[in-house]
Design a protein around this motif. Structure first.
Motif, PDB file in Angstrom:
ATOM      1  N   PRO A   1      -8.173 -11.715  -0.686  1.00  0.00           N
ATOM      2  CA  PRO A   1      -6.831 -12.217  -0.834  1.00  0.00           C
ATOM      3  C   PRO A   1      -6.887 -13.302  -1.951  1.00  0.00           C
ATOM      4  O   PRO A   1      -5.387 -13.320  -2.917  1.00  0.00           O
ATOM      5  N   GLN A   2      -7.636 -13.824  -2.421  1.00  0.00           N
ATOM      6  CA  GLN A   2      -7.870 -14.879  -3.080  1.00  0.00           C
ATOM      7  C   GLN A   2      -7.678 -13.938  -4.798  1.00  0.00           C
ATOM      8  O   GLN A   2      -6.608 -14.659  -5.075  1.00  0.00           O
ATOM      9  N   ALA A   3      -8.525 -13.009  -5.076  1.00  0.00           N
ATOM     10  CA  ALA A   3      -8.533 -12.696  -6.083  1.00  0.00           C
ATOM     11  C   ALA A   3      -7.350 -11.627  -6.224  1.00  0.00           C
ATOM     12  O   ALA A   3      -6.894 -11.257  -7.248  1.00  0.00           O
ATOM     13  N   ARG A   4      -7.144 -11.092  -5.286  1.00  0.00           N
ATOM     14  CA  ARG A   4      -5.287 -10.101  -5.093  1.00  0.00           C
ATOM     15  C   ARG A   4      -4.163 -11.333  -5.449  1.00  0.00           C
ATOM     16  O   ARG A   4      -4.089 -11.186  -6.708  1.00  0.00           O
ATOM     17  N   ARG A   5      -4.123 -12.148  -4.732  1.00  0.00           N
ATOM     18  CA  ARG A   5      -3.264 -12.999  -4.924  1.00  0.00           C
ATOM     19  C   ARG A   5      -3.346 -13.175  -6.565  1.00  0.00           C
ATOM     20  O   ARG A   5      -2.071 -13.762  -7.553  1.00  0.00           O
ATOM     21  N   GLU A   6      -4.403 -13.949  -7.466  1.00  0.00           N
ATOM     22  CA  GLU A   6      -4.743 -14.040  -8.671  1.00  0.00           C
ATOM     23  C   GLU A   6      -3.904 -13.236  -9.203  1.00  0.00           C
ATOM     24  O   GLU A   6      -3.671 -13.113 -10.393  1.00  0.00           O
ATOM     25  N   GLN A   7      -4.686 -11.628  -9.520  1.00  0.00           N
ATOM     26  CA  GLN A   7      -4.102 -10.764  -9.929  1.00  0.00           C
ATOM     27  C   GLN A   7      -2.433 -10.052 -10.119  1.00  0.00           C
ATOM     28  O   GLN A   7      -2.086  -9.066 -10.613  1.00  0.00           O
ATOM     29  N   GLY A   8      -1.747 -10.571  -8.839  1.00  0.00           N
ATOM     30  CA  GLY A   8      -0.220 -10.986  -8.188  1.00  0.00           C
ATOM     31  C   GLY A   8      -0.341  -9.724  -7.662  1.00  0.00           C
ATOM     32  O   GLY A   8       0.212  -9.300  -8.276  1.00  0.00           O
ATOM     33  N   LEU A   9      -0.971  -8.973  -7.212  1.00  0.00           N
ATOM     34  CA  LEU A   9      -1.083  -8.097  -6.131  1.00  0.00           C
ATOM     35  C   LEU A   9      -0.617  -8.353  -4.553  1.00  0.00           C
ATOM     36  O   LEU A   9      -0.957  -9.097  -4.319  1.00  0.00           O
ATOM     37  N   THR A  10       0.259  -7.070  -3.766  1.00  0.00           N
ATOM     38  CA  THR A  10       0.051  -7.368  -2.836  1.00  0.00           C
ATOM     39  C   THR A  10      -0.694  -6.298  -1.683  1.00  0.00           C
ATOM     40  O   THR A  10      -1.847  -5.712  -2.779  1.00  0.00           O
ATOM     41  N   GLN A  11      -0.520  -6.166  -0.771  1.00  0.00           N
ATOM     42  CA  GLN A  11      -2.204  -5.567  -0.110  1.00  0.00           C
ATOM     43  C   GLN A  11      -1.759  -4.072  -0.182  1.00  0.00           C
ATOM     44  O   GLN A  11      -2.385  -3.263  -0.758  1.00  0.00           O
ATOM     45  N   ARG A  12      -0.571  -4.033  -0.337  1.00  0.00           N
ATOM     46  CA  ARG A  12      -0.392  -2.264  -0.447  1.00  0.00           C
ATOM     47  C   ARG A  12      -0.261  -1.891  -2.653  1.00  0.00           C
ATOM     48  O   ARG A  12      -1.051  -0.824  -2.857  1.00  0.00           O
ATOM     49  N   GLU A  13      -0.221  -3.078  -3.105  1.00  0.00           N
ATOM     50  CA  GLU A  13      -0.406  -2.483  -4.261  1.00  0.00           C
ATOM     51  C   GLU A  13      -1.684  -2.477  -4.379  1.00  0.00           C
ATOM     52  O   GLU A  13      -2.251  -1.736  -5.622  1.00  0.00           O
ATOM     53  N   LEU A  14      -3.276  -3.139  -4.215  1.00  0.00           N
ATOM     54  CA  LEU A  14      -4.767  -3.241  -4.090  1.00  0.00           C
ATOM     55  C   LEU A  14      -4.829  -1.567  -3.750  1.00  0.00           C
ATOM     56  O   LEU A  14      -5.350  -1.906  -3.940  1.00  0.00           O
ATOM     57  N   ALA A  15      -4.446  -1.101  -2.558  1.00  0.00           N
ATOM     58  CA  ALA A  15      -4.491  -0.459  -1.473  1.00  0.00           C
ATOM     59  C   ALA A  15      -3.910   1.129  -2.495  1.00  0.00           C
ATOM     60  O   ALA A  15      -5.005   1.559  -2.759  1.00  0.00           O
ATOM     61  N   ASP A  16      -3.021   0.934  -3.034  1.00  0.00           N
ATOM     62  CA  ASP A  16      -2.799   2.045  -4.737  1.00  0.00           C
ATOM     63  C   ASP A  16      -3.678   2.309  -5.654  1.00  0.00           C
ATOM     64  O   ASP A  16      -3.831   3.110  -6.113  1.00  0.00           O
ATOM     65  N   LEU A  17      -3.695   0.725  -6.383  1.00  0.00           N
ATOM     66  CA  LEU A  17      -4.719   0.301  -7.155  1.00  0.00           C
ATOM     67  C   LEU A  17      -6.122   1.950  -6.235  1.00  0.00           C
ATOM     68  O   LEU A  17      -6.515   1.679  -7.574  1.00  0.00           O
ATOM     69  N   LEU A  18      -6.604   1.095  -5.483  1.00  0.00           N
ATOM     70  CA  LEU A  18      -8.317   1.715  -4.905  1.00  0.00           C
ATOM     71  C   LEU A  18      -8.416   2.733  -5.341  1.00  0.00           C
ATOM     72  O   LEU A  18      -8.538   3.558  -5.681  1.00  0.00           O
ATOM     73  N   CYS A  19      -6.705   3.198  -4.427  1.00  0.00           N
ATOM     74  CA  CYS A  19      -6.428   4.533  -4.803  1.00  0.00           C
ATOM     75  C   CYS A  19      -7.225   5.407  -5.990  1.00  0.00           C
ATOM     76  O   CYS A  19      -7.788   6.615  -6.374  1.00  0.00           O
ATOM     77  N   GLU A  20      -5.813   5.075  -6.988  1.00  0.00           N
ATOM     78  CA  GLU A  20      -5.769   5.972  -8.472  1.00  0.00           C
ATOM     79  C   GLU A  20      -7.129   5.231  -8.934  1.00  0.00           C
ATOM     80  O   GLU A  20      -7.822   6.680  -9.141  1.00  0.00           O
ATOM     81  N   ILE A  21      -7.774   4.348  -8.795  1.00  0.00           N
ATOM     82  CA  ILE A  21      -9.192   4.131  -9.487  1.00  0.00           C
ATOM     83  C   ILE A  21     -10.086   4.656  -9.214  1.00  0.00           C
ATOM     84  O   ILE A  21     -10.859   5.417 -10.052  1.00  0.00           O
ATOM     85  N   SER A  22      -9.937   5.118  -8.024  1.00  0.00           N
ATOM     86  CA  SER A  22     -11.525   6.106  -7.323  1.00  0.00           C
ATOM     87  C   SER A  22     -11.001   7.598  -7.002  1.00  0.00           C
ATOM     88  O   SER A  22     -12.698   8.514  -6.828  1.00  0.00           O
ATOM     89  N   GLN A  23     -10.152   7.331  -7.516  1.00  0.00           N
ATOM     90  CA  GLN A  23      -9.727   9.644  -6.975  1.00  0.00           C
ATOM     91  C   GLN A  23      -9.669   9.606  -5.135  1.00  0.00           C
ATOM     92  O   GLN A  23     -10.450  10.556  -5.290  1.00  0.00           O
ATOM     93  N   ASN A  24      -9.940   8.729  -4.787  1.00  0.00           N
ATOM     94  CA  ASN A  24      -9.789   8.168  -3.302  1.00  0.00           C
ATOM     95  C   ASN A  24      -8.436   7.665  -2.666  1.00  0.00           C
ATOM     96  O   ASN A  24      -8.708   6.943  -2.701  1.00  0.00           O
ATOM     97  N   ASP A  25      -7.698   8.512  -2.203  1.00  0.00           N
ATOM     98  CA  ASP A  25      -6.762   7.995  -1.835  1.00  0.00           C
ATOM     99  C   ASP A  25      -6.415   8.019   0.451  1.00  0.00           C
ATOM    100  O   ASP A  25      -5.665   7.787   1.089  1.00  0.00           O
ATOM    101  N   SER A  26      -7.907   7.372   0.957  1.00  0.00           N
ATOM    102  CA  SER A  26      -7.728   7.433   1.650  1.00  0.00           C
ATOM    103  C   SER A  26      -7.812   5.679   2.401  1.00  0.00           C
ATOM    104  O   SER A  26      -8.214   5.156   3.593  1.00  0.00           O
TER     105      SER A  26
END
Length: 102
Positions: free
Chosen positions: A22-47
């Motif tokens: 959560p600390q690193a996520r907030r430093e990047q200005g991301l919500t939990q949903r935005e982090l999840a979306d980013l992880l799906c995008e960069i990993s090409q894994n939508d799980s």
């Protein structure tokens, strides 16, 4: 595994992964949903979902090695630090469980 445990003890200033994400996520200005979306995008894994990010942050789950690598990339945190944070969380869980069993 012993090497990872030893690393956790060598870095007592490493926060558990429940605090690091959560600390690193907030430093990047991301919500939990935005982090999840980013992880799906960069990993090409939508799980991964916002709910899974929430579980990681609340300590309900510890992300495995696969997701820790992507978390490192998404949050611009060194991979070794994310791995240490997971070990710190695992160790603190073990200590809490031992305290409750006595």
């Amino acid at each position: 595994m012993l090497k990872a445990v030893r690393q956790a003890h060598e870095h007592p200033d490493t926060p558990p992964i429940t605090a690091l994400i959560p600390q690193a996520r907030r430093e990047q200005g991301l919500t939990q949903r935005e982090l999840a979306d980013l992880l799906c995008e960069i990993s090409q894994n939508d799980s991964v979902t916002r709910e899974e990010v929430s579980r990681w942050e609340r300590g309900k789950r510890i992300p495995g090695p696969y997701w820790r690598a992507w978390i490192s990339a998404a949050l611009d945190v060194p991979h070794a630090e994310v791995d240490r944070a997971a070990v710190v969380e695992r160790e603190s869980r073990r200590t809490r469980n031992e305290d409750h069993s006595h």
